[in-house]
Motif scaffolding. Structure first.
Motif, PDB file in Angstrom:
ATOM      1  N   ALA A  94       2.809  -0.036  -6.899  1.00  0.00           N
ATOM      2  CA  ALA A  94       3.497  -0.699  -5.451  1.00  0.00           C
ATOM      3  C   ALA A  94       2.976  -0.872  -4.109  1.00  0.00           C
ATOM      4  O   ALA A  94       2.871  -0.049  -4.305  1.00  0.00           O
ATOM      5  N   MET A  95       3.176  -2.354  -3.906  1.00  0.00           N
ATOM      6  CA  MET A  95       2.333  -2.330  -2.585  1.00  0.00           C
ATOM      7  C   MET A  95       3.257  -3.751  -2.471  1.00  0.00           C
ATOM      8  O   MET A  95       3.450  -4.565  -2.760  1.00  0.00           O
ATOM      9  N   GLU A  96       3.337  -3.325  -0.215  1.00  0.00           N
ATOM     10  CA  GLU A  96       4.237  -4.247  -0.242  1.00  0.00           C
ATOM     11  C   GLU A  96       2.992  -4.324   1.633  1.00  0.00           C
ATOM     12  O   GLU A  96       3.242  -3.786   2.359  1.00  0.00           O
ATOM     13  N   VAL A  97       2.770  -5.544   1.654  1.00  0.00           N
ATOM     14  CA  VAL A  97       2.508  -6.179   2.395  1.00  0.00           C
ATOM     15  C   VAL A  97       2.984  -7.035   3.662  1.00  0.00           C
ATOM     16  O   VAL A  97       3.812  -8.036   2.898  1.00  0.00           O
ATOM     17  N   LEU A  98       3.138  -6.958   4.581  1.00  0.00           N
ATOM     18  CA  LEU A  98       4.281  -7.951   5.685  1.00  0.00           C
ATOM     19  C   LEU A  98       3.551  -8.547   6.645  1.00  0.00           C
ATOM     20  O   LEU A  98       3.917  -9.443   6.891  1.00  0.00           O
ATOM     21  N   GLY A  99       2.079  -8.061   7.344  1.00  0.00           N
ATOM     22  CA  GLY A  99       1.441  -9.144   8.088  1.00  0.00           C
ATOM     23  C   GLY A  99       0.784  -9.607   7.387  1.00  0.00           C
ATOM     24  O   GLY A  99       0.870 -10.078   6.709  1.00  0.00           O
ATOM     25  N   SER A 100      -0.114  -9.907   8.587  1.00  0.00           N
ATOM     26  CA  SER A 100      -1.423 -10.708   8.882  1.00  0.00           C
ATOM     27  C   SER A 100      -2.915 -10.609   8.644  1.00  0.00           C
ATOM     28  O   SER A 100      -3.141  -9.183   9.743  1.00  0.00           O
ATOM     29  N   ASN A 101      -3.467 -10.636   8.504  1.00  0.00           N
ATOM     30  CA  ASN A 101      -5.039 -10.644   8.963  1.00  0.00           C
ATOM     31  C   ASN A 101      -5.196  -9.118   8.072  1.00  0.00           C
ATOM     32  O   ASN A 101      -5.818  -8.374   8.579  1.00  0.00           O
ATOM     33  N   ASN A 102      -4.523  -8.540   7.066  1.00  0.00           N
ATOM     34  CA  ASN A 102      -5.267  -7.111   6.005  1.00  0.00           C
ATOM     35  C   ASN A 102      -5.774  -7.433   5.048  1.00  0.00           C
ATOM     36  O   ASN A 102      -5.852  -8.012   4.374  1.00  0.00           O
ATOM     37  N   LEU A 103      -6.668  -6.211   5.376  1.00  0.00           N
ATOM     38  CA  LEU A 103      -7.924  -6.456   3.644  1.00  0.00           C
ATOM     39  C   LEU A 103      -7.595  -5.171   2.825  1.00  0.00           C
ATOM     40  O   LEU A 103      -7.456  -3.936   3.053  1.00  0.00           O
ATOM     41  N   PHE A 104      -8.003  -5.017   1.878  1.00  0.00           N
ATOM     42  CA  PHE A 104      -6.941  -3.672   0.765  1.00  0.00           C
ATOM     43  C   PHE A 104      -7.849  -4.594  -0.534  1.00  0.00           C
ATOM     44  O   PHE A 104      -7.793  -5.486  -1.054  1.00  0.00           O
ATOM     45  N   ALA A 105      -8.214  -2.751  -1.073  1.00  0.00           N
ATOM     46  CA  ALA A 105      -8.749  -3.402  -2.551  1.00  0.00           C
ATOM     47  C   ALA A 105      -8.162  -2.203  -3.530  1.00  0.00           C
ATOM     48  O   ALA A 105      -7.553  -0.860  -2.692  1.00  0.00           O
ATOM     49  N   VAL A 106      -7.828  -1.794  -4.543  1.00  0.00           N
ATOM     50  CA  VAL A 106      -7.536  -1.140  -5.543  1.00  0.00           C
ATOM     51  C   VAL A 106      -8.172  -0.690  -6.560  1.00  0.00           C
ATOM     52  O   VAL A 106      -8.492  -1.791  -6.968  1.00  0.00           O
ATOM     53  N   ALA A 107      -8.853   0.539  -7.291  1.00  0.00           N
ATOM     54  CA  ALA A 107      -9.615   0.322  -7.996  1.00  0.00           C
ATOM     55  C   ALA A 107      -8.635   1.497  -9.315  1.00  0.00           C
ATOM     56  O   ALA A 107      -8.673   2.890  -8.219  1.00  0.00           O
ATOM     57  N   GLN A 108      -8.374   1.898 -10.197  1.00  0.00           N
ATOM     58  CA  GLN A 108      -7.604   2.706 -10.520  1.00  0.00           C
ATOM     59  C   GLN A 108      -8.128   2.850 -12.354  1.00  0.00           C
ATOM     60  O   GLN A 108      -8.334   2.059 -13.243  1.00  0.00           O
ATOM     61  N   ASN A 109      -9.021   3.939 -12.837  1.00  0.00           N
ATOM     62  CA  ASN A 109      -9.940   3.534 -13.841  1.00  0.00           C
ATOM     63  C   ASN A 109      -9.592   5.661 -14.603  1.00  0.00           C
ATOM     64  O   ASN A 109      -9.575   6.303 -14.020  1.00  0.00           O
ATOM     65  N   GLY A 110      -9.169   5.845 -15.285  1.00  0.00           N
ATOM     66  CA  GLY A 110      -8.068   6.127 -16.014  1.00  0.00           C
ATOM     67  C   GLY A 110      -6.540   6.183 -16.802  1.00  0.00           C
ATOM     68  O   GLY A 110      -6.292   5.240 -16.256  1.00  0.00           O
ATOM     69  N   SER A 111      -5.832   7.743 -16.836  1.00  0.00           N
ATOM     70  CA  SER A 111      -4.833   7.224 -17.389  1.00  0.00           C
ATOM     71  C   SER A 111      -3.801   8.101 -16.269  1.00  0.00           C
ATOM     72  O   SER A 111      -4.008   9.191 -15.802  1.00  0.00           O
ATOM     73  N   GLY A 112      -1.961   7.420 -16.361  1.00  0.00           N
ATOM     74  CA  GLY A 112      -1.235   7.851 -15.179  1.00  0.00           C
ATOM     75  C   GLY A 112      -1.695   8.297 -13.785  1.00  0.00           C
ATOM     76  O   GLY A 112      -1.403   8.793 -13.288  1.00  0.00           O
ATOM     77  N   ASN A 113      -2.225   7.215 -13.498  1.00  0.00           N
ATOM     78  CA  ASN A 113      -3.033   7.302 -12.022  1.00  0.00           C
ATOM     79  C   ASN A 113      -1.653   6.457 -10.932  1.00  0.00           C
ATOM     80  O   ASN A 113      -1.138   5.018 -11.679  1.00  0.00           O
ATOM     81  N   MET A 114      -1.449   6.903 -10.426  1.00  0.00           N
ATOM     82  CA  MET A 114      -0.322   5.906  -9.369  1.00  0.00           C
ATOM     83  C   MET A 114      -0.322   5.882  -7.725  1.00  0.00           C
ATOM     84  O   MET A 114      -1.362   6.674  -7.379  1.00  0.00           O
ATOM     85  N   LEU A 115       0.050   4.485  -7.417  1.00  0.00           N
ATOM     86  CA  LEU A 115       0.223   4.263  -6.028  1.00  0.00           C
ATOM     87  C   LEU A 115       1.386   3.836  -5.608  1.00  0.00           C
ATOM     88  O   LEU A 115       1.253   2.505  -6.472  1.00  0.00           O
ATOM     89  N   THR A 116       1.564   3.809  -4.156  1.00  0.00           N
ATOM     90  CA  THR A 116       2.093   3.724  -3.493  1.00  0.00           C
ATOM     91  C   THR A 116       1.705   3.246  -1.978  1.00  0.00           C
ATOM     92  O   THR A 116       0.978   4.218  -1.353  1.00  0.00           O
ATOM     93  N   ALA A 117       2.507   1.801  -1.824  1.00  0.00           N
ATOM     94  CA  ALA A 117       1.516   1.065  -0.351  1.00  0.00           C
ATOM     95  C   ALA A 117       2.438   0.868   0.590  1.00  0.00           C
ATOM     96  O   ALA A 117       3.114  -0.132  -0.273  1.00  0.00           O
ATOM     97  N   SER A 118       2.178   0.796   1.950  1.00  0.00           N
ATOM     98  CA  SER A 118       2.987  -0.070   2.318  1.00  0.00           C
ATOM     99  C   SER A 118       2.567  -0.404   4.544  1.00  0.00           C
ATOM    100  O   SER A 118       1.826   0.414   4.105  1.00  0.00           O
ATOM    101  N   ILE A 119       2.044  -1.815   4.318  1.00  0.00           N
ATOM    102  CA  ILE A 119       0.926  -2.346   5.156  1.00  0.00           C
ATOM    103  C   ILE A 119       1.712  -3.074   5.566  1.00  0.00           C
ATOM    104  O   ILE A 119       1.561  -4.217   5.348  1.00  0.00           O
ATOM    105  N   VAL A 120       2.033  -2.574   7.183  1.00  0.00           N
ATOM    106  CA  VAL A 120       2.876  -3.411   7.928  1.00  0.00           C
ATOM    107  C   VAL A 120       2.066  -3.611   9.602  1.00  0.00           C
ATOM    108  O   VAL A 120       0.904  -2.662   9.947  1.00  0.00           O
ATOM    109  N   GLY A 121       1.821  -4.887   9.987  1.00  0.00           N
ATOM    110  CA  GLY A 121       1.024  -5.912  10.870  1.00  0.00           C
ATOM    111  C   GLY A 121       0.215  -6.035  11.037  1.00  0.00           C
ATOM    112  O   GLY A 121      -0.092  -6.895   9.450  1.00  0.00           O
ATOM    113  N   SER A 122      -1.124  -6.027  11.592  1.00  0.00           N
ATOM    114  CA  SER A 122      -1.907  -6.695  11.696  1.00  0.00           C
ATOM    115  C   SER A 122      -3.584  -6.509  11.011  1.00  0.00           C
ATOM    116  O   SER A 122      -3.466  -5.437  12.072  1.00  0.00           O
TER     117      SER A 122
END
Length: 166
Positions: free
Chosen positions: A105-133
């Motif tokens: 679950a990811m929320e990005v509200l600003g601009s010019n933000n770089l991100f990447a995610v890799a989840q390999n396996g089972s039951g992995n979780m990520l929550t994220a919030s990027i605000v700004g630039s």
């Protein structure tokens, strides 16, 4: 297995929901789409994502919820990571889930933000919030039951997370 590849700008996909402006580019590659869900809303311009979810379909599959409001987020214009964000070796705008029961679950509200995610396996979780630039986030989770969460506020923040478990 059946493979689905779609480039979504204003079109919808079965088992997924989105809102996007005309200049956004979202590639959604899902193997056995019935076992995976994706919900994303992109309101800004020139955002670039490549999303791949892969599961056997025998279990809970993988889910993704993503909201981006600003412009030039993900991996636009062949952008590259710098500093600590380089460590996991991921490409900006790439989101990959392989295995069963992974969730993002990811929320990005600003601009010019770089991100990447890799989840390999089972039951992995990520929550994220990027605000700004001009923030960068790169997360790699390999194995089972890894959990990561981060929040960035302001300008020029960099986070790199690498977790391995078996």
């Amino acid at each position: 297995m059946i493979k689905y590849l779609a480039v979504a700008t204003l079109a919808g996909l079965a088992f997924s929901s989105q809102t996007a402006s005309a200049a956004n580019n979202i590639d959604l590659l899902t193997v056995d789409q019935a076992a995976n869900t994706a919900l994303y809303q992109v309101d800004g311009d020139d955002n670039r994502l490549q999303i791949m979810q892969d599961s056997s379909g025998f279990s809970s599959g993988n889910t993704l919820t993503l909201t981006i409001k600003g412009d030039l987020n993900g991996g636009p214009l062949d952008a590259r990571f710098s500093g600590a964000a380089l460590l996991p070796g991921l490409t900006p705008g790439s989101i990959v889930q392989r295995g069963e029961g992974n969730s993002i679950a990811m929320e990005v509200l600003g601009s010019n933000n770089l991100f990447a995610v890799a989840q390999n396996g089972s039951g992995n979780m990520l929550t994220a919030s990027i605000v700004g630039s001009a923030n960068q986030a790169s997360v790699s989770q390999v194995g089972n039951a890894n959990v990561a969460s981060f929040s960035q506020n302001g300008t020029g923040n960099i986070v790199s997370i690498m977790q391995r478990s078996w």
